[in-house]
Design an enzyme around this catalytic site. Sequence first.
Site, PDB file in Angstrom:
ATOM      1  N   ARG A  35     -20.506   9.831  20.472  1.00  0.00           N
ATOM      2  CA  ARG A  35     -21.887   9.917  20.487  1.00  0.00           C
ATOM      3  C   ARG A  35     -22.479  11.041  20.836  1.00  0.00           C
ATOM      4  O   ARG A  35     -23.570  11.255  20.428  1.00  0.00           O
ATOM      5  CB  ARG A  35     -22.462   8.611  21.034  1.00  0.00           C
ATOM      6  CG  ARG A  35     -24.171   8.342  20.998  1.00  0.00           C
ATOM      7  CD  ARG A  35     -24.416   7.138  21.647  1.00  0.00           C
ATOM      8  NE  ARG A  35     -25.969   6.729  21.516  1.00  0.00           N
ATOM      9  CZ  ARG A  35     -26.829   6.494  22.474  1.00  0.00           C
ATOM     10  NH1 ARG A  35     -26.493   6.855  23.622  1.00  0.00           N
ATOM     11  NH2 ARG A  35     -28.000   6.105  22.052  1.00  0.00           N
ATOM     12  N   ILE A  61     -32.188   7.617  18.472  1.00  0.00           N
ATOM     13  CA  ILE A  61     -31.032   7.176  18.266  1.00  0.00           C
ATOM     14  C   ILE A  61     -30.785   5.776  18.813  1.00  0.00           C
ATOM     15  O   ILE A  61     -31.043   5.395  20.261  1.00  0.00           O
ATOM     16  CB  ILE A  61     -30.047   8.291  18.792  1.00  0.00           C
ATOM     17  CG1 ILE A  61     -28.414   7.644  18.761  1.00  0.00           C
ATOM     18  CG2 ILE A  61     -30.039   8.667  20.161  1.00  0.00           C
ATOM     19  CD1 ILE A  61     -27.440   8.675  18.783  1.00  0.00           C
ATOM     20  N   SER A  62     -30.236   5.022  18.362  1.00  0.00           N
ATOM     21  CA  SER A  62     -30.477   3.461  18.788  1.00  0.00           C
ATOM     22  C   SER A  62     -29.465   3.254  19.958  1.00  0.00           C
ATOM     23  O   SER A  62     -28.501   4.028  20.026  1.00  0.00           O
ATOM     24  CB  SER A  62     -30.016   2.578  17.606  1.00  0.00           C
ATOM     25  OG  SER A  62     -30.985   2.491  16.490  1.00  0.00           O
ATOM     26  N   GLN A  63     -29.702   2.288  20.591  1.00  0.00           N
ATOM     27  CA  GLN A  63     -28.981   1.860  21.735  1.00  0.00           C
ATOM     28  C   GLN A  63     -27.401   1.593  21.218  1.00  0.00           C
ATOM     29  O   GLN A  63     -27.369   0.885  20.174  1.00  0.00           O
ATOM     30  CB  GLN A  63     -29.528   0.704  22.247  1.00  0.00           C
ATOM     31  CG  GLN A  63     -28.863  -0.022  23.530  1.00  0.00           C
ATOM     32  CD  GLN A  63     -29.728  -1.140  23.921  1.00  0.00           C
ATOM     33  OE1 GLN A  63     -30.830  -1.221  23.921  1.00  0.00           O
ATOM     34  NE2 GLN A  63     -29.212  -2.103  25.007  1.00  0.00           N
ATOM     35  N   PRO A  64     -26.302   1.857  21.596  1.00  0.00           N
ATOM     36  CA  PRO A  64     -25.066   1.783  21.014  1.00  0.00           C
ATOM     37  C   PRO A  64     -24.695   0.298  20.903  1.00  0.00           C
ATOM     38  O   PRO A  64     -24.059  -0.172  19.991  1.00  0.00           O
ATOM     39  CB  PRO A  64     -24.255   2.691  22.157  1.00  0.00           C
ATOM     40  CG  PRO A  64     -25.166   3.392  22.889  1.00  0.00           C
ATOM     41  CD  PRO A  64     -26.306   3.088  22.834  1.00  0.00           C
TER      42      PRO A  64
END
Length: 215
Positions: A35, A61-64
């Site tokens: 990431r 950027i989205s939460q993993p």
Amino acid sequence: MSQDLAEQKMRFMFALRSKGVTDARVLTAMETIDRGPFVRGIFTERAYEDMPLPIACGQTISQPSVVGLMTQALDVSPRDKVLEVGTGSGYQAAILSQLARRVYTVDRHRRLVAEAKSIFEAMDLGNITAFTADGSFGLPDQAPFDRIIVTAAAEDTPGPLLGQLKVGGIMVLPVGQSDTVQSMIKVTRTEDGFDYQEMRPVRFVPLLEGIARDN
């Protein structure tokens, strides 16, 4: 890899599992795709935390763990052709590239597409094709798709995307009337229509029409 970075990545994978990401192929993909390169500037040191982070053009950027859960719900097979609406940082498309035969990703921000392409090239992810386009209309020239994922929230499931999904195909997307009330939805196309499954509350940026003028 430094010991500190190794520990951060170990915690990263533990956080994914603890939030319900259990599919072995998805976990392997998320372990393979770093990431770090997708997070820029002052937020780079937080790349391995399970939280959304700001990126260019007012996007995130989205939460993993949300990336993992959406990918898991998509149930991608190695022969699938996948459409992603909302390239953003490129992180979700990179994860999908490890699972699918081909990934098409579109975003309305030219800058984001250009930056994502440079990361894909650096990582040698040759099965991703990125376009600047109005994602709410999908990608008719490449349709139909086995899987579709939308990483921005629409008020309702966009009709053009439903039309570009194969029978037996799956679409995962957030829907909601506002940025405070959204649900992750799984849509399966059947011979007779569409089955909808509500999965969990989420928060995403809105799905907007048109090409952005900010680049």
